[in-house]
Motif scaffolding. Structure first.
Motif, PDB file in Angstrom:
ATOM      1  N   ILE A   4       0.830  -1.205   0.000  1.00 43.43           N
ATOM      2  CA  ILE A   4       0.000   0.000   0.000  1.00 43.43           C
ATOM      3  C   ILE A   4       0.867   1.259   0.000  1.00 43.43           C
ATOM      4  O   ILE A   4       0.669   2.182  -0.802  1.00 43.43           O
ATOM      5  CB  ILE A   4      -0.960  -0.004   1.208  1.00 43.43           C
ATOM      6  N   VAL A   5       1.856   1.303   0.903  1.00 42.81           N
ATOM      7  CA  VAL A   5       2.701   2.499   1.006  1.00 42.81           C
ATOM      8  C   VAL A   5       3.485   2.721  -0.280  1.00 42.81           C
ATOM      9  O   VAL A   5       3.545   3.838  -0.809  1.00 42.81           O
ATOM     10  CB  VAL A   5       3.660   2.373   2.211  1.00 42.81           C
ATOM     11  N   THR A   6       4.087   1.666  -0.803  1.00 39.01           N
ATOM     12  CA  THR A   6       4.889   1.795  -2.031  1.00 39.01           C
ATOM     13  C   THR A   6       4.036   2.259  -3.202  1.00 39.01           C
ATOM     14  O   THR A   6       4.428   3.156  -3.966  1.00 39.01           O
ATOM     15  CB  THR A   6       5.563   0.452  -2.374  1.00 39.01           C
ATOM     16  N   THR A   7       2.863   1.668  -3.348  1.00 41.59           N
ATOM     17  CA  THR A   7       1.987   2.025  -4.471  1.00 41.59           C
ATOM     18  C   THR A   7       1.539   3.477  -4.387  1.00 41.59           C
ATOM     19  O   THR A   7       1.554   4.216  -5.381  1.00 41.59           O
ATOM     20  CB  THR A   7       0.761   1.100  -4.501  1.00 41.59           C
ATOM     21  N   SER A  39      -7.637   4.725  -8.539  1.00 39.62           N
ATOM     22  CA  SER A  39      -6.562   5.428  -9.239  1.00 39.62           C
ATOM     23  C   SER A  39      -5.985   4.559 -10.351  1.00 39.62           C
ATOM     24  O   SER A  39      -5.674   5.056 -11.442  1.00 39.62           O
ATOM     25  CB  SER A  39      -5.453   5.827  -8.264  1.00 39.62           C
ATOM     26  N   THR A  40      -5.855   3.259 -10.093  1.00 42.39           N
ATOM     27  CA  THR A  40      -5.319   2.350 -11.107  1.00 42.39           C
ATOM     28  C   THR A  40      -6.228   2.300 -12.327  1.00 42.39           C
ATOM     29  O   THR A  40      -5.768   2.348 -13.483  1.00 42.39           O
ATOM     30  CB  THR A  40      -5.144   0.940 -10.512  1.00 42.39           C
ATOM     31  N   LYS A  57      -7.256   3.482 -17.884  1.00 42.71           N
ATOM     32  CA  LYS A  57      -8.335   3.716 -18.853  1.00 42.71           C
ATOM     33  C   LYS A  57      -8.538   5.185 -19.203  1.00 42.71           C
ATOM     34  O   LYS A  57      -9.055   5.495 -20.273  1.00 42.71           O
ATOM     35  CB  LYS A  57      -9.651   3.132 -18.320  1.00 42.71           C
ATOM     36  N   HIS A  58      -8.157   6.087 -18.304  1.00 39.00           N
ATOM     37  CA  HIS A  58      -8.504   7.494 -18.533  1.00 39.00           C
ATOM     38  C   HIS A  58      -7.323   8.447 -18.372  1.00 39.00           C
ATOM     39  O   HIS A  58      -7.512   9.652 -18.214  1.00 39.00           O
ATOM     40  CB  HIS A  58      -9.642   7.910 -17.590  1.00 39.00           C
ATOM     41  N   ARG A  59      -6.094   7.910 -18.370  1.00 31.88           N
ATOM     42  CA  ARG A  59      -4.883   8.737 -18.402  1.00 31.88           C
ATOM     43  C   ARG A  59      -4.815   9.739 -17.252  1.00 31.88           C
ATOM     44  O   ARG A  59      -4.531  10.916 -17.439  1.00 31.88           O
ATOM     45  CB  ARG A  59      -4.781   9.478 -19.735  1.00 31.88           C
ATOM     46  N   LEU A  60      -5.098   9.264 -16.032  1.00 30.50           N
ATOM     47  CA  LEU A  60      -5.017  10.141 -14.872  1.00 30.50           C
ATOM     48  C   LEU A  60      -3.605  10.692 -14.735  1.00 30.50           C
ATOM     49  O   LEU A  60      -2.648   9.933 -14.574  1.00 30.50           O
ATOM     50  CB  LEU A  60      -5.429   9.385 -13.607  1.00 30.50           C
TER      51      LEU A  60
END
Length: 705
Positions: free
Chosen positions: A8-11, A206-207, A212-215
Motif C-alpha cells: 500500500i505504502v509503495t503504491t 486510481s489504477t 483507462k482514462h490517463r489520470l
C-alpha cells in the motif's frame, strides 16, 4: 500483514511522486505528491504503532500525515482536472498556517496527544479537537468541490474526477471513522490498524483511472519509468556479465586495467543510454498503447471539448490532448493563422501553434509550399503519405514527420488551418475509421474557428465602439453659442465624424461622413480626427480651406496603404467671433433658421466638391471657403445625409425622411430649448424608421445667444 502495508505504502508513493518527477511540475502535481507522502506516513506509522513499544511517538507520527492531507487535497482539487480557482502564494501560505501550527505543537507538547500509557489507550489533548474540526471541515469542502466539478466538467475531465472522488471519498471517510471519529467520540482505538487498509480504495480507483482514462498521464509516466529501469538493468547486466567473464577467464583480482576498461565501458554505455531508453519505451508503447477507441464516444467527447474552446491556445491544447491521450498518435502539429481575421483577407502564413517552451522553431507554411498548393489544386479533404505517388511531396511530408495532412476549410473552401498528423504509437496504418474521424473533426474545427472568428470580431468591434464613444467630445461652454450634438451609428461602429475643438481662443466645429459604415469607416474616422487635431496643434491660426487642403493630402497618403479607398465629406467651421463663422465643406448643407425673419437660409457647401481622401492632386488655389453670421436667437443645423435618406420602417422601397420633413420638424419646434429639439428629432427619426438605419446619423444644433 507486513506485505500488505508495504504494498500500500509503495503504491501510493509511486502514484503520488511519479507525476512530479517525470511529468509536469506544476502546483497540483506537487500537492498530489505531498498528499501521497502524508497518506504513506499515516499508513506506515499505524503499522509501526502496533509493533513498537514507543506508543506515544508513533501515535503522534500517525497524526502528522493527516494534518497535511486536507489542505493539500483542497489545493489539488482547486486546480485539477481543470482549474476552479488558482490560489495566490499569500493565500496558500494562509492555508498552511493552521496545519503547520498543529504539526509544530504535535511532538514537543501534549497539546494534541497527552499520553499513550498502554496500547489502545490514548489520552487526547485539547488540540485534538481543533485538529478534528479542521480535518472534517476542510474535507467537507474538498468533497463539495468535487461534487461541483462532477456537475460542471465534461468529457475526460469529468471521468477522471469521478474516479478521484470515489477513491479519495471511500478512503478518507472509512479511514476517518476508524482513526478519527471513533477515537474522538467513543475512545475506541482498536480499529487504528484497519483504517489504513481502506487506502486500497484509492489505489484501486486510481489504477483504473490511470489505465483507462490517463489520470495525470501516469500510464505514460510509468511506461517511461519502466523503460528507464529496463535500460538500467540491461546495462548493469551487460557490465556484470563482462566482470564475470573477466574474473573467470583473465584474472580473479580487480586490477587497474579492469578499472580503466570498465570506466571506458560506462562512458560508452552512458552515451547510448538515452537512445536505448527511447527504444524500450517505443517498444512498450507499441505493445500496450493499441490506439483503439470508441468512435461514437470519442466523437461526443470531441464535440463537448471543442464547444468549450474560447481561444486558439485552448483549442490547440484540446487537440494535442485528444491525439496524444485518446487516439494515441505520436505527434500532432497544429498550424493556424496568427490572426483568423487576417486570414480572411487572404494573408499567409499558417504557423505551428506551440503550447509550451520549445527550442525548435515553429513550422511555417505559405501558399507557395508544395503541401498548400497540392491541397488547393486538388481540393482534398485529407492528404496521406501512403496514397501519394508524387516523390517531392512525399519527401516534404517526411521532412515534416507527417503521415496525414488534415486541412480545415471555410464554407467557401478556403484553407484556414492544417493538422500535420504523425504516426500511430503502435505503428499501425490508419484505418477507414480513423479517416472518418479526422474528416468529421475537420468539419467541426471549421465551425469552431468560425465561432472564434466571430467572437474575435465582436471583441474588436466592442473595443472600437468603446473608443469611438470615448473620443467624442464633451460639449464645451462656447461664448455666444448654445450647442448640442448627436451621433447614431448604423452598425456597431460608425463612419460619421464630428468634433469640437477649442484652440487658441477659437472654436472649431467639424462634421464628416466617411463612405460606407462599419469598422472600416470607423477606422478612417479615427484617422481623420487625429489628422485634424495635429494640424490645429501645429497651426492654430490656420484657415478652414488651408486645413481642408492639408487634411486631404495626409489622408490620401494614409489611404494608399489600404486595399480600398474610403473618401469622406468634411465640413470645417471656424467661429471667428460669437457671430461670425468661416466654413469650408464638401457636399454638406447648413440650415440657418433666422429668428427675426422666421425664414430658413440654406448654404450648399461645395468648396471642396470631391471630398477629402479621394485625390491629392487638387491645388489649394482651387479650394474655397465662405463666411456667414448668426444673429441672437438664430438657430444653426448641420447634419449628415443619413438623416434625410432614412427610410420609413427601414424599408428601402418606402419613402425617405427627406429634407422638407426635416426642416418642417425643426421649424415646428424652433422655440424648444436645443436639447429638447434634439430629443424630438431623435424620437421622430426612430419612430419613422422603426429603429432601422441604413446609414449613420450625425447632427449639430447651435443657437446664438
Amino acid at each position: 500483514m507486513l506485505f500488505v502495508y508495504i504494498f500500500i505504502v509503495t503504491t501510493i508513493l509511486l502514484i503520488g511522486f511519479l507525476p512530479l518527477l517525470y511529468g509536469e511540475r506544476k502546483r497540483h502535481t506537487l500537492m498530489f505528491a505531498i498528499n501521497a507522502l502524508a497518506f504513506g506516513l499515516w499508513i506506515f506509522s499505524n503499522y509501526i504503532y502496533q509493533q513498537s513499544p514507543d506508543f506515544l511517538f508513533w501515535t503522534k507520527m500517525a497524526i502528522l500525515g493527516p494534518i497535511f492531507m486536507p489542505i493539500t487535497l483542497l489545493i489539488f482539487i482547486l486546480e485539477y482536472p481543470e482549474p476552479l480557482k488558482r490560489l495566490s502564494n499569500p493565500q496558500m501560505a494562509i492555508g498552511f498556517i493552521l496545519p503547520i501550527f498543529l504539526a509544530i505543537s504535535l511532538f514537543p507538547t501534549p497539546f494534541i496527544v497527552k499520553d499513550v500509557p498502554v496500547f489502545d489507550q490514548i489520552i487526547w489533548g485539547p488540540g485534538y479537537y481543533l485538529f478534528s474540526i479542521y480535518f472534517s471541515l476542510t474535507l467537507l469542502g474538498v468533497l463539495s468541490l468535487m461534487i461541483r466539478g462532477l456537475f460542471k466538467y465534461k468529457g475526460a475531465s469529468k471521468v477522471r474526477l469521478k474516479f478521484i472522488f470515489w477513491g479519495l471519498s471511500l478512503t478518507v471517510i472509512f479511514g476517518a471513522i476508524c482513526n478519527l471519529f471513533l477515537p474522538l467520540l467513543f475512545n475506541i482505538t482498536a480499529l487504528f490498524s484497519i483504517g489504513p487498509l481502506f487506502s486500497l480504495f484509492f489505489i484501486g480507483f486510481s489504477t483504473i483511472a490511470i489505465l483507462k482514462h490517463r489520470l495525470l498521464n501516469l500510464f505514460l509516466i510509468i511506461n517511461k519509468s519502466i523503460a528507464w529501469a529496463l535500460t538500467s538493468v540491461c546495462i548493469i547486466g551487460c557490465l556484470s556479465l563482462i566482470t564475470w567473464l573477466y574474473q573467470r577467464y583473465f584474472s580473479p583480482e580487480i586490477t587497474g586495467l579492469y578499472v580503466i576498461s570498465m570506466g571506458l565501458l560506462l562512458l560508452i554505455t552512458g552515451t547510448f543510454f538515452q537512445q536505448l531508453r527511447i527504444k524500450f519505451q517505443s517498444t512498450a508503447n507499441k505493445v500496450f498503447l493499441k490506439g483503439h477507441y470508441n468512435y461514437n464516444r470519442l466523437l461526443k467527447q470531441i464535440s463537448e471539448s471543442l464547444s468549450e474552446c474560447n481561444d486558439i491556445p485552448t483549442l490547440t491544447n484540446v487537440l494535442k490532448s485528444l491525439f496524444k491521450d485518446d487516439i494515441e498518435i505520436d505527434t500532432l502539429k497544429v498550424l493556424l493563422p496568427e490572426s483568423y481575421l487576417e486570414r480572411l483577407r487572404g494573408t499567409f502564413p499558417l504557423i505551428e501553434q506551440q503550447t509550451n517552451a520549445n527550442n525548435t522553431p515553429p513550422i511555417t507554411l505559405t501558399e507557395d509550399d508544395l503541401v498548400i498548393q497540392t491541397l488547393q489544386s486538388q481540393h482534398q479533404t485529407i492528404l496521406t503519405i501512403k496514397d501519394n505517388n508524387h516523390p517531392p511531396l512525399k519527401d516534404e511530408l517526411k521532412r515534416l514527420s507527417t503521415e496525414l495532412v488534415l486541412p480545415i476549410y471555410t464554407s467557401t473552401h478556403t484553407i484556414i488551418g492544417i493538422l500535420l498528423i504523425g504516426k500511430k504509437l503502435n505503428e499501425n496504418t490508419y484505418t477507414s475509421t480513423d479517416i472518418d474521424l479526422f474528416t468529421t473533426l475537420a468539419s467541426q474545427l471549421s465551425g469552431v474557428l468560425d465561432r472564434l472568428k466571430k467572437g474575435q470580431t465582436a471583441a474588436q468591434i466592442g473595443i472600437a465602439k468603446t473608443i469611438q464613444t470615448q473620443i467624442l467630445p464633451n460639449t464645451p461652454q462656447i461664448p455666444g453659442l448654445n450647442l448640442t450634438c448627436h451621433m447614431q451609428p448604423a452598425s456597431d461602429v460608425g463612419g460619421d465624424y464630428y468634433d469640437i475643438i477649442r484652440n487658441n481662443q477659437q472654436t472649431w466645429l467639424f462634421l464628416g461622413d466617411v463612405a460606407g459604415h462599419g469598422v472600416g469607416s470607423g477606422l478612417v474616422m479615427f484617422m481623420v480626427q487625429s489628422i485634424i487635431s495635429s494640424i490645429l496643434y501645429q497651426n492654430p491660426e490656420i484657415s478652414p480651406k488651408r486645413l481642408t487642403f492639408l487634411a486631404n493630402k495626409i489622408l490620401c497618403q494614409n489611404l494608399e496603404r489600404l486595399d480600398e479607398q474610403r473618401p469622406m465629406t468634411l465640413m470645417s467651421l471656424n467661429m471667428k467671433t460669437p457671430s461670425i463663422f468661416e466654413v469650408c465643406g464638401s457636399n454638406e448643407t447648413i440650415h440657418i433658421f433666422r429668428h427675426e425673419s422666421q425664414k430658413i437660409e440654406t448654404l450648399q457647401l461645395n468648396h471642396f466638391p470631391l471630398g477629402i481622401g479621394l485625390t491629392d492632386e487638387l491645388e489649394e488655389a482651387n479650394i474655397e471657403q465662405e463666411q456667414f453670421h448668426l444673429n441672437p436667437k438664430d438657430l444653426l443645423f448641420i447634419g449628415t445625409d443619413g438623416i434625410i435618406e432614412a427610410y420609413k420602417n427601414g424599408d428601402i422601397n418606402q419613402a425617405q425622411f427627406n429634407e422638407d420633413r426635416l426642416l418642417s420638424l425643426i421649424k415646428d419646434h424652433i422655440d424648444q430649448p436645443i436639447e429638447e429639439l434634439k430629443s424630438t428629432l431623435i424620437n421622430t427619426l426612430h419612430e419613422y424608421t422603426n429603429g432601422i438605419y441604413h446609414d449613420d446619423i450625425t447632427f449639430m444644433i447651435a443657437r446664438a445667444i
